[in-house]
Design a protein around this motif. Structure first.
Motif, short mmCIF file in Angstrom:
data_model
loop_
_atom_site.label_atom_id
_atom_site.label_comp_id
_atom_site.label_asym_id
_atom_site.label_seq_id
_atom_site.Cartn_x
_atom_site.Cartn_y
_atom_site.Cartn_z
N ALA A 281 36.15 8.29 -23.28
CA ALA A 281 36.14 8.02 -21.71
C ALA A 281 34.65 8.19 -21.04
N GLU A 282 34.06 7.39 -20.35
CA GLU A 282 32.76 7.92 -19.83
C GLU A 282 32.61 7.57 -18.25
N CYS A 283 32.14 8.16 -17.53
CA CYS A 283 32.00 8.31 -16.37
C CYS A 283 30.34 8.23 -15.71
N GLY A 284 30.05 7.21 -14.80
CA GLY A 284 28.76 7.42 -14.32
C GLY A 284 28.32 6.38 -13.43
N GLU A 285 27.23 6.60 -12.99
CA GLU A 285 26.51 5.27 -12.12
C GLU A 285 25.61 4.49 -12.92
N GLN A 286 25.55 4.65 -14.04
CA GLN A 286 24.75 3.75 -15.06
C GLN A 286 25.55 2.27 -15.29
N ALA A 287 24.59 1.46 -15.60
CA ALA A 287 25.20 0.05 -16.05
C ALA A 287 26.25 0.22 -16.81
N PRO A 288 27.13 -0.72 -16.83
CA PRO A 288 28.34 -0.58 -17.97
C PRO A 288 27.67 -1.22 -19.22
N ARG A 289 28.38 -0.70 -20.30
CA ARG A 289 28.00 -1.35 -21.64
C ARG A 289 28.97 -1.32 -22.43
N ASP A 290 29.60 -2.27 -23.27
CA ASP A 290 30.57 -2.21 -24.34
C ASP A 290 29.95 -1.93 -25.51
N LEU A 291 30.63 -1.49 -26.48
CA LEU A 291 30.24 -1.12 -27.65
C LEU A 291 30.88 -1.90 -28.97
N SER A 292 30.97 -3.08 -28.41
CA SER A 292 31.48 -4.13 -29.61
C SER A 292 30.57 -4.47 -30.69
#
Length: 355
Positions: A281-292
């Motif tokens: 689980a990650e939290c922040g204001e950075q742009a989302p990115r998946d790890l697929s």
């Protein structure tokens, strides 16, 4: 800046068929030139909405997705003493704010909505109250007034706030989804297999007969699935009309559901009830990115689960080395290694409440 919470899950499934295609086979996808098993995002969201955490913890804040609002309003008005004809006329007029109506063989003399409408508890209550008033002699509002009386742009429906809705006839009351859910795919090559089965007629032996009373085939698959979910916390709170505590309870229910709930296809045949082996689980204001991208090249080394964890964490590190921090804070559950589900729940709850 918008705050996001992102989840990355790895879950192992034994022989199962939780999400079928139109021919009854496990859904599949071709990724990186290798066949994978897949579960659709829609099947995952449906399973989440129906899980006990939402049904019990948030029962009064769950919407209803249905075409049958006219039928339910008609039955309610008849129970209140209205005639069948009057009840149907009023119910269909009020229900029309959610979309066009049509007659079907199953709707009898009444009508149903042409498309599924996602209706919040507030909207259902307002529609019922208005139908009762009109059935008792009050004038029916104009179409414009009718929409203003019944429809809401933000309310306490946690599942509508999370997964959004579209009203084709009035986009002003659409709800943008605050939660994005990926299709889950196996981290490695995987294809469906066939189970040839037979069923015995219990009375055949008495009749001196042998052989099966029925034969058939059922398809199944197994594997380690990667699943990604992104939550826009600001939008979630906005969709709930600023109710931060309800947003926190909702995201806590979401992560509990994600860790333990799966689509229920062929459940009685395969009894697949896995729990996530790994949750980041990650939290922040950075742009989302998946790890697929960690699994574009299929994992081949054994053990598959642990090699999948390593591939995911390596990809995360590589992306951060190239782009900078992907989050401000993170929390990990890794079965047999570190963390608990309650750690993840506390982490996401704090992210919403501002702790």
């Amino acid at each position: 800046m918008t705050k996001f919470v992102q989840f990355h899950l790895l879950t192992s499934f034994g022989p199962s068929n939780p999400n079928r295609d139109d021919q009854g086979r496990p859904k599949q996808a071709m990724v990186g030139g290798a066949p994978r098993l897949r579960m659709s995002s829609q099947s995952i969201k449906r399973a989440l909405r129906g899980c006990s955490r939402f049904a019990l913890d948030l029962a009064e804040h769950m919407g209803t997705r249905t075409k049958r609002l006219p039928e339910k309003l008609t039955a309610h008005l008849v129970a209140q003493g209205a005639t069948e004809e009057k009840a149907r006329q009023v119910a269909e007029k009020v229900a029309s704010v959610f979309g066009k109506l049509e007659s079907t063989p199953r709707s009898g003399d009444g009508k149903v909505l042409t498309t599924l409408a996602f209706i919040s508890p507030d909207e259902w209550a307002y529609a019922t109250q208005l139908a009762e008033a009109v059935a008792n002699g009050d004038p029916l509002p104009t179409d414009k007034e009718l929409k203003k009386t019944v429809l809401r742009r933000a309310d306490g429906a946690i599942d509508i706030a999370m997964f959004g809705r579209m009203l084709a006839d009035d986009s002003g009351y659409n709800r943008e989804a605050a939660v994005q859910v990926s299709h889950a795919i196996t981290t490695h090559r995987a294809q469906s297999e066939e189970d040839y089965f037979s069923a015995v007629d219990d009375l055949n032996q008495e009749a001196g007969e042998t052989g099966a009373g029925h034969i058939g085939e059922a398809e199944f698959g197994s594997g380690v699935y990667y699943e990604y979910v992104c939550v826009n916390l600001d939008l979630l709170e906005k969709n709930l009309d600023g109710n931060k505590e309800l947003a926190a309870r909702g995201i806590e229910a979401l992560v509990r559901g994600l860790s333990q709930v799966t689509p229920s296809g062929k459940q009685n045949s395969f009894a697949n009830h896995p729990r996530a082996h790994y949750i980041l689980a990650e939290c922040g204001e950075q742009a989302p990115r998946d790890l697929s991208g960690a699994f574009f090249d299929a994992v081949t080394a054994k053990p598959l689960m642990e090699k999948s964890v390593l591939a995911l964490e390596k990809t995360r590190e590589d992306i951060e080395a190239a782009y900078g921090k992907s989050c401000d804070k993170s929390c990990v559950l890794h079965v047999g290694q570190s963390g608990t589900l309650e750690d993840i729940v506390a982490f996401v709850g704090s992210a919403v409440r501002g702790g």
